[in-house]
Design a protein around this motif. Sequence first.
Motif, PDB file in Angstrom:
ATOM      1  N   THR A 104       0.706  -1.271   0.230  1.00 40.02           N
ATOM      2  CA  THR A 104       0.120   0.091   0.067  1.00 40.02           C
ATOM      3  C   THR A 104       0.854   1.119   0.000  1.00 40.02           C
ATOM      4  O   THR A 104       0.359   2.262  -0.217  1.00 40.02           O
ATOM      5  CB  THR A 104      -1.108  -0.084   1.202  1.00 40.02           C
ATOM      6  N   GLY A 105       2.117   1.064   0.019  1.00 38.96           N
ATOM      7  CA  GLY A 105       3.004   2.234   0.071  1.00 38.96           C
ATOM      8  C   GLY A 105       3.611   2.680  -1.217  1.00 38.96           C
ATOM      9  O   GLY A 105       4.197   2.085  -1.865  1.00 38.96           O
ATOM     10  N   PHE A 106       2.911   3.984  -1.473  1.00 40.50           N
ATOM     11  CA  PHE A 106       3.290   4.361  -2.878  1.00 40.50           C
ATOM     12  C   PHE A 106       4.878   4.725  -3.147  1.00 40.50           C
ATOM     13  O   PHE A 106       5.492   4.405  -4.017  1.00 40.50           O
ATOM     14  CB  PHE A 106       2.776   5.600  -2.909  1.00 40.50           C
ATOM     15  N   ILE A 107       5.361   5.051  -2.074  1.00 43.05           N
ATOM     16  CA  ILE A 107       6.976   5.519  -2.201  1.00 43.05           C
ATOM     17  C   ILE A 107       7.757   4.210  -2.258  1.00 43.05           C
ATOM     18  O   ILE A 107       8.724   4.396  -3.287  1.00 43.05           O
ATOM     19  CB  ILE A 107       7.553   6.322  -0.829  1.00 43.05           C
ATOM     20  N   ALA A 108       7.471   3.194  -1.529  1.00 45.39           N
ATOM     21  CA  ALA A 108       8.359   1.843  -1.851  1.00 45.39           C
ATOM     22  C   ALA A 108       8.115   1.548  -3.124  1.00 45.39           C
ATOM     23  O   ALA A 108       9.049   1.215  -3.831  1.00 45.39           O
ATOM     24  CB  ALA A 108       7.660   1.040  -0.851  1.00 45.39           C
ATOM     25  N   CYS A 109       6.857   1.555  -3.687  1.00 41.47           N
ATOM     26  CA  CYS A 109       6.683   1.024  -5.089  1.00 41.47           C
ATOM     27  C   CYS A 109       7.383   1.943  -6.122  1.00 41.47           C
ATOM     28  O   CYS A 109       7.878   1.419  -6.959  1.00 41.47           O
ATOM     29  CB  CYS A 109       5.186   0.778  -5.376  1.00 41.47           C
ATOM     30  N   MET A 110       7.331   3.336  -5.947  1.00 36.40           N
ATOM     31  CA  MET A 110       7.831   4.264  -6.949  1.00 36.40           C
ATOM     32  C   MET A 110       9.365   3.967  -7.038  1.00 36.40           C
ATOM     33  O   MET A 110       9.878   4.073  -8.017  1.00 36.40           O
ATOM     34  CB  MET A 110       7.427   5.864  -6.311  1.00 36.40           C
ATOM     35  N   VAL A 111       9.752   3.909  -5.672  1.00 39.31           N
ATOM     36  CA  VAL A 111      11.433   3.796  -5.829  1.00 39.31           C
ATOM     37  C   VAL A 111      12.007   2.352  -6.271  1.00 39.31           C
ATOM     38  O   VAL A 111      12.794   2.467  -7.069  1.00 39.31           O
ATOM     39  CB  VAL A 111      11.963   3.943  -4.525  1.00 39.31           C
ATOM     40  N   PHE A 154       0.154   2.538 -20.225  1.00 43.27           N
ATOM     41  CA  PHE A 154       0.313   2.942 -18.727  1.00 43.27           C
ATOM     42  C   PHE A 154      -0.069   4.542 -18.546  1.00 43.27           C
ATOM     43  O   PHE A 154      -0.808   4.955 -17.489  1.00 43.27           O
ATOM     44  CB  PHE A 154       1.496   2.642 -18.063  1.00 43.27           C
ATOM     45  N   VAL A 155       0.575   5.326 -19.516  1.00 43.34           N
ATOM     46  CA  VAL A 155       0.555   6.786 -19.195  1.00 43.34           C
ATOM     47  C   VAL A 155      -1.085   7.050 -19.596  1.00 43.34           C
ATOM     48  O   VAL A 155      -1.492   7.863 -19.038  1.00 43.34           O
ATOM     49  CB  VAL A 155       1.282   7.479 -20.625  1.00 43.34           C
ATOM     50  N   PHE A 156      -1.601   6.676 -20.793  1.00 44.28           N
ATOM     51  CA  PHE A 156      -2.971   6.884 -20.919  1.00 44.28           C
ATOM     52  C   PHE A 156      -3.964   6.270 -19.937  1.00 44.28           C
ATOM     53  O   PHE A 156      -4.945   7.041 -19.497  1.00 44.28           O
ATOM     54  CB  PHE A 156      -3.345   6.215 -22.486  1.00 44.28           C
ATOM     55  N   SER A 157      -3.754   5.360 -19.267  1.00 41.10           N
ATOM     56  CA  SER A 157      -4.604   4.686 -18.539  1.00 41.10           C
ATOM     57  C   SER A 157      -4.383   5.556 -17.182  1.00 41.10           C
ATOM     58  O   SER A 157      -5.262   5.769 -16.441  1.00 41.10           O
ATOM     59  CB  SER A 157      -4.162   3.267 -17.989  1.00 41.10           C
ATOM     60  N   THR A 158      -3.206   6.068 -16.849  1.00 43.04           N
ATOM     61  CA  THR A 158      -3.015   6.812 -15.546  1.00 43.04           C
ATOM     62  C   THR A 158      -3.910   8.236 -15.505  1.00 43.04           C
ATOM     63  O   THR A 158      -4.419   8.462 -14.765  1.00 43.04           O
ATOM     64  CB  THR A 158      -1.436   7.015 -15.459  1.00 43.04           C
ATOM     65  N   ILE A 159      -3.663   8.734 -17.089  1.00 48.28           N
ATOM     66  CA  ILE A 159      -4.406   9.940 -17.128  1.00 48.28           C
ATOM     67  C   ILE A 159      -5.926   9.854 -16.960  1.00 48.28           C
ATOM     68  O   ILE A 159      -6.551  10.563 -16.396  1.00 48.28           O
ATOM     69  CB  ILE A 159      -4.138  10.440 -18.532  1.00 48.28           C
ATOM     70  N   PHE A 160      -6.321   8.872 -17.611  1.00 45.67           N
ATOM     71  CA  PHE A 160      -7.965   8.414 -17.726  1.00 45.67           C
ATOM     72  C   PHE A 160      -8.580   7.952 -16.481  1.00 45.67           C
ATOM     73  O   PHE A 160      -9.733   8.282 -16.210  1.00 45.67           O
ATOM     74  CB  PHE A 160      -8.223   7.569 -19.047  1.00 45.67           C
ATOM     75  N   SER A 161      -7.622   7.308 -15.606  1.00 44.72           N
ATOM     76  CA  SER A 161      -8.202   7.101 -14.309  1.00 44.72           C
ATOM     77  C   SER A 161      -7.917   7.989 -13.193  1.00 44.72           C
ATOM     78  O   SER A 161      -8.330   7.738 -12.053  1.00 44.72           O
ATOM     79  CB  SER A 161      -7.556   5.598 -13.996  1.00 44.72           C
ATOM     80  N   ILE A 188      -3.145  10.612 -10.785  1.00 42.48           N
ATOM     81  CA  ILE A 188      -2.132  11.493 -10.959  1.00 42.48           C
ATOM     82  C   ILE A 188      -0.792  11.433 -10.404  1.00 42.48           C
ATOM     83  O   ILE A 188       0.185  11.715 -10.919  1.00 42.48           O
ATOM     84  CB  ILE A 188      -2.626  12.942 -10.741  1.00 42.48           C
ATOM     85  N   LYS A 189      -0.765  10.805  -9.018  1.00 40.53           N
ATOM     86  CA  LYS A 189       0.419  10.389  -8.445  1.00 40.53           C
ATOM     87  C   LYS A 189       1.284   9.582  -9.249  1.00 40.53           C
ATOM     88  O   LYS A 189       2.490   9.514  -9.030  1.00 40.53           O
ATOM     89  CB  LYS A 189       0.118  10.080  -7.105  1.00 40.53           C
ATOM     90  N   TRP A 190       0.776   8.638  -9.790  1.00 36.11           N
ATOM     91  CA  TRP A 190       1.462   7.678 -10.828  1.00 36.11           C
ATOM     92  C   TRP A 190       2.211   8.248 -11.965  1.00 36.11           C
ATOM     93  O   TRP A 190       2.947   7.640 -12.738  1.00 36.11           O
ATOM     94  CB  TRP A 190       0.805   6.525 -10.947  1.00 36.11           C
ATOM     95  N   LEU A 191       1.735   9.128 -12.353  1.00 41.18           N
ATOM     96  CA  LEU A 191       1.688   9.793 -13.760  1.00 41.18           C
ATOM     97  C   LEU A 191       3.266  10.144 -13.965  1.00 41.18           C
ATOM     98  O   LEU A 191       4.022   9.832 -14.980  1.00 41.18           O
ATOM     99  CB  LEU A 191       1.285  11.156 -13.936  1.00 41.18           C
ATOM    100  N   ALA A 192       4.208  10.759 -12.891  1.00 37.03           N
ATOM    101  CA  ALA A 192       5.444  10.806 -13.065  1.00 37.03           C
ATOM    102  C   ALA A 192       6.322   9.507 -13.169  1.00 37.03           C
ATOM    103  O   ALA A 192       7.330   9.698 -14.074  1.00 37.03           O
ATOM    104  CB  ALA A 192       6.322  11.484 -11.698  1.00 37.03           C
ATOM    105  N   VAL A 193       5.984   8.569 -12.611  1.00 33.40           N
ATOM    106  CA  VAL A 193       6.535   7.116 -12.738  1.00 33.40           C
ATOM    107  C   VAL A 193       6.358   6.619 -13.991  1.00 33.40           C
ATOM    108  O   VAL A 193       7.325   6.122 -14.654  1.00 33.40           O
ATOM    109  CB  VAL A 193       6.004   6.205 -11.623  1.00 33.40           C
ATOM    110  N   VAL A 194       5.028   6.630 -14.547  1.00 36.09           N
ATOM    111  CA  VAL A 194       4.895   6.112 -15.893  1.00 36.09           C
ATOM    112  C   VAL A 194       5.723   7.060 -17.101  1.00 36.09           C
ATOM    113  O   VAL A 194       6.112   6.301 -18.061  1.00 36.09           O
ATOM    114  CB  VAL A 194       3.487   5.907 -16.269  1.00 36.09           C
ATOM    115  N   ILE A 195       5.492   8.211 -16.769  1.00 42.68           N
ATOM    116  CA  ILE A 195       6.424   8.943 -17.664  1.00 42.68           C
ATOM    117  C   ILE A 195       7.890   8.743 -17.831  1.00 42.68           C
ATOM    118  O   ILE A 195       8.257   8.794 -18.872  1.00 42.68           O
ATOM    119  CB  ILE A 195       6.123  10.534 -17.589  1.00 42.68           C
TER     120      ILE A 195
END
Length: 198
Positions: free
Chosen positions: A54-61, A134-141, A144-151
């Motif tokens: 559930t931790g966004f930071i751990a997944c992002m890193v 993933f970029v399109f699915s992140t935008i449409f869903s 936004i917090k995942w947008l930097a990661v997928v970009i």
Amino acid sequence: MQRQDSQDAPLFGEDEDHIRLRKSKIRHPLASFFHLFFRTSAILVYLLCDILSTGFIACMVTIILLLSCDFWTVKNVSGRLLVGLRWWNQVDDDGKSHWVFESWKTHSMNTASHAESRIFWLGLIVCPVFWVMFVFSTIFSLKIKWLAVVIMGLVLQWANLYGYVRCKVGGKSNLRNMAKNYLGVQIFKQAMKKSERP
């Protein structure tokens, strides 16, 4: 006597079976494994992140580390070993950026096998397609917090794809010429089909 440029021409002392084995077997299994491992791991971690943690930071890193390892591995190791290509961008003293491309000669003994070449290009082309989705699915869903990661995933994987395509076919002028030639051939084929119809 000079060796022919064709990879199918046997060298003195080589027989046809030896050439067939060289083409089909994977000579660099570790490079082939890591070429696909980092790419697919980053995609899997992104897809399973909500389930695993559930931790966004751990997944992002984790995703960013996997993407960085992938970028370095593909650019510096697997490109050289699997297809004999290498690229980099350097800035001269005047501040101008220059693309530099290297490739093995066709008659080199280090030519890659067909299996390794397929692994390299398939991984290089398919994975950026996932990041585009993933970029399109992140935008449409609206995640936004995942947008930097997928970009970041898209940019790192696209940079390697762009570099290796330019390395394989040459500079921008060659890419333009290839596109023009392809379009010209397609238009000619369509015109011939129309003229053959009664």
